[in-house]
Design an enzyme around this catalytic site. Sequence first.
Site, PDB file in Angstrom:
ATOM      1  N   GLU A  70     -49.324  12.866 -16.893  1.00 24.60           N
ATOM      2  CA  GLU A  70     -48.229  13.836 -16.726  1.00 24.60           C
ATOM      3  C   GLU A  70     -46.977  13.196 -16.148  1.00 24.60           C
ATOM      4  OE1 GLU A  70     -49.843  17.235 -14.519  1.00 24.60           O
ATOM      5  OE2 GLU A  70     -50.224  18.216 -16.434  1.00 24.60           O
ATOM      6  N   ASP A 105     -57.867  21.930 -18.542  1.00 21.84           N
ATOM      7  CA  ASP A 105     -57.193  22.036 -17.251  1.00 21.84           C
ATOM      8  C   ASP A 105     -57.556  23.281 -16.456  1.00 21.84           C
ATOM      9  OD1 ASP A 105     -55.541  21.746 -15.139  1.00 21.84           O
ATOM     10  OD2 ASP A 105     -53.660  21.861 -16.238  1.00 21.84           O
ATOM     11  N   GLU A 144     -54.824  28.726  -9.428  1.00 21.51           N
ATOM     12  CA  GLU A 144     -53.654  28.550 -10.286  1.00 21.51           C
ATOM     13  C   GLU A 144     -53.742  29.394 -11.552  1.00 21.51           C
ATOM     14  OE1 GLU A 144     -52.956  24.490 -11.477  1.00 21.51           O
ATOM     15  OE2 GLU A 144     -51.266  25.036 -12.758  1.00 21.51           O
TER      16      GLU A 144
HETATM   17  C1  BDP Z   1     -52.205  21.164 -13.483  1.00 18.62           C
HETATM   18  C2  BDP Z   1     -51.215  21.718 -12.509  1.00 18.62           C
HETATM   19  C3  BDP Z   1     -50.299  20.660 -11.951  1.00 18.62           C
HETATM   20  C4  BDP Z   1     -51.117  19.499 -11.422  1.00 18.62           C
HETATM   21  C5  BDP Z   1     -52.050  18.987 -12.494  1.00 18.62           C
HETATM   22  C6  BDP Z   1     -53.001  17.920 -11.969  1.00 18.62           C
HETATM   23  O1  BDP Z   1     -50.439  22.701 -13.169  1.00 18.62           O
HETATM   24  O2  BDP Z   1     -49.528  21.245 -10.934  1.00 18.62           O
HETATM   25  O3  BDP Z   1     -50.276  18.469 -10.988  1.00 18.62           O
HETATM   26  O4  BDP Z   1     -52.857  20.033 -12.960  1.00 18.62           O
HETATM   27  O5  BDP Z   1     -54.162  18.251 -11.737  1.00 18.62           O
HETATM   28  O6  BDP Z   1     -53.186  22.154 -13.679  1.00 18.62           O
HETATM   29  O7  BDP Z   1     -52.621  16.772 -11.795  1.00 18.62           O
END
Ligand code: BDP
Length: 695
Positions: A266, A339, A367
């Site tokens: 990411e 996720d 979340e």
């Molecule tokens: C996602 C979240 C994000 C996190 C990412 C992670 O939206 O905020 O940084 O996972 O786990 O679900 O690195």
Amino acid sequence: MKKLLFSLLSLCAPLGLRAEDGHQLWLRPHAAVPVTVVAPAQKSAVLATAKRELQQGWQGTAGATVALTLRKDKAIKYDGFRLSKQGVQAATERGILYGVFELLRRQQTGQPVAEEVSNPSYEFRLLNHWDNPDGSVERGYAGKSIFWRKDSALVVTGRDKRLWQEYARANASIGLNSSVLNNVNASPVILSAAYLSRVKAIADVLRPYGVKTYLSIKFSSPVLLGGLKTADPLDPAVVKWWQGKAKEIYQQVPDFGGFLVKASSEGQPGPQDYGRTHADGANMLADVLRPYGGLVMWRAFVYSPSDKDRAKQAYNEFVPLDGKFRDNVIVQVKNGPVDFQPREPFSPLFGALKKTAVMPEFQITQEYLGHAIDLAYLAPMWAECLQSDTYQAGPGSTVARCTDGSVYRQAHSAMAGVSNVGLDTNWTGHDFAQANWYAFGRLAWNSSAESAQLAEEWLKLTFQNAAAGSQPAPAAADWNAGFLAPVTQLMLASREAIVDYSMPLGLHHIMSATHGHYGPGPWWAPPGMRADWTPPYYHQAAANGVGFDRTTAGSNAVSQYHEPLASQFNDPATCPDQYLLWFHHLPWDFKLKSGRTLWDELALHYDHGVQQVRQFQRTWDQARPYVDAERFGTVQNKLRAQSGNAVLWKDACLLYFQQFSHLPIPATVEPPMHTLDAVIANDLPPQRGNGPARP
Ligand code: BDP
């Protein structure tokens, strides 16, 4: 005896009158009776904690003698312990502390103590805090960070220390032994000398409760903090920089646990920026930490926009590296391949990495399961993953057994949960979200613990004798029938209700990003947005049907699962309904096992979710006589909001999908109260629940 009872009651009375603000968690104070503790003579902060807890919380026979014995024994593993009539025996000081908390929990919940050994499933049981140095918490719904603060970040106050101590005690009481203090999207400043002094202050408070301190690091810290030109893990200057940093950390925190790393993921920097692999990056850090006994937890949450199926990517990147990681590296894998969605099949990496230590990562903070608005008890979701059979080493190779060292030899084992803790008085925003912190710790200790048993324990510890005002406390039998039984059922049904009204039958990632992943957004796709961050990429709704084709004819993600799962998932006739649209793109009139069409079944699931929340409201309203007024009102308000939001989910998704299916909503389903235009045009904000303001 009478005198003792009287003094007990008079001690209890002021406690009973205290407003219940939830701050005491499952550790509400109880009037203790005297106990004599015989403990080893050595000076030890952890043993002193154990002794103090026993003296403050003992509710067994008055005047009893309890022996705390430090002795190794073949039956005792890691921080395990043996309970007996004499007291607690363990091989480590932590083990003694956990045994003491178990003893007290049994006394408070009315469970017998037999001669027995209890060993943790995992060696390391961690909370991951997604806390930023400025005090904000990524995906946090319970206020700011308990560790970091924007204004006077580095001044440690008495209040800070008290809070950290309460936090550490809560963790110890449920067997958690490790905390990662900052966000995986890590800021390099965390490794600056100034911040490390605060890390030391925190570690000093957590240590007497047996909680080790870890940090998330940014892979490019040598450049951003150290001024080097590169963060290439194979560059000797980079290695030297990390060695210096490790030395500095261990000078401050001699028992520092290690690093958690989100790299090449990411947009985060990582070894791939320099043409190196995840193993190159992880091993460099592992070698740096090895002299101190530190660990590297390297996350496998990786995906890039170019890949046609995000669900496949972590497996594709990590399986070729199996066996290439040092033995003080653990690869940290999210429970599902995409996720933390309300429901995903287990990640196919579990069991597929056979020569690499692998640890599950769960998300405690909600979340995708309703923030601090919705009541969602997550133990059933985690148990579903842990008990999934991967078949990777024959039948019975569950995710739990593939990660705890029973199936594959791994030098270390661990389980991590993304924390839901913040500065809110009740720590977790929703009073019932405390149950998830509790259940996570208890499951990391015993991965086959029953969700129902954990819910009951938590309810007893958190709510028993919390009835309102001057009313006499309800008799135990009434409390069990009027509160414990129905509220346990509510908790057990709560996660499935959310799946039903938001993403049933294997749908996933169809939430709106406008409200931070709360609320429906199957249409959500702003121009220019990465496709794999938008719901249409995942649901693929069209005139010819709905769902993501991951069969052999589609993205072929099914082949990442071991047989018989690959074939089972590949065929819509044998694929479990709960994963149907995860693996298949099916016509709207496809006939399910129930005999109903996909469209009708979808509509019924959405409606069922809504009806379930209404039922939760009724159950809670009936529970009023058994709960203190403050927590009763707060939860009631949140359930009200959740109920409205569930209707919004149902209406929005059914009306949106109806544009493609052109089929009528079944007559038994509650008709929509919103129009699609209104929901989309306003991207309707969810109700937040207007409970009493918290200080
Ligand atoms: C996602 C979240 C994000 C996190 C990412 C992670 O939206 O905020 O940084 O996972 O786990 O679900 O690195």
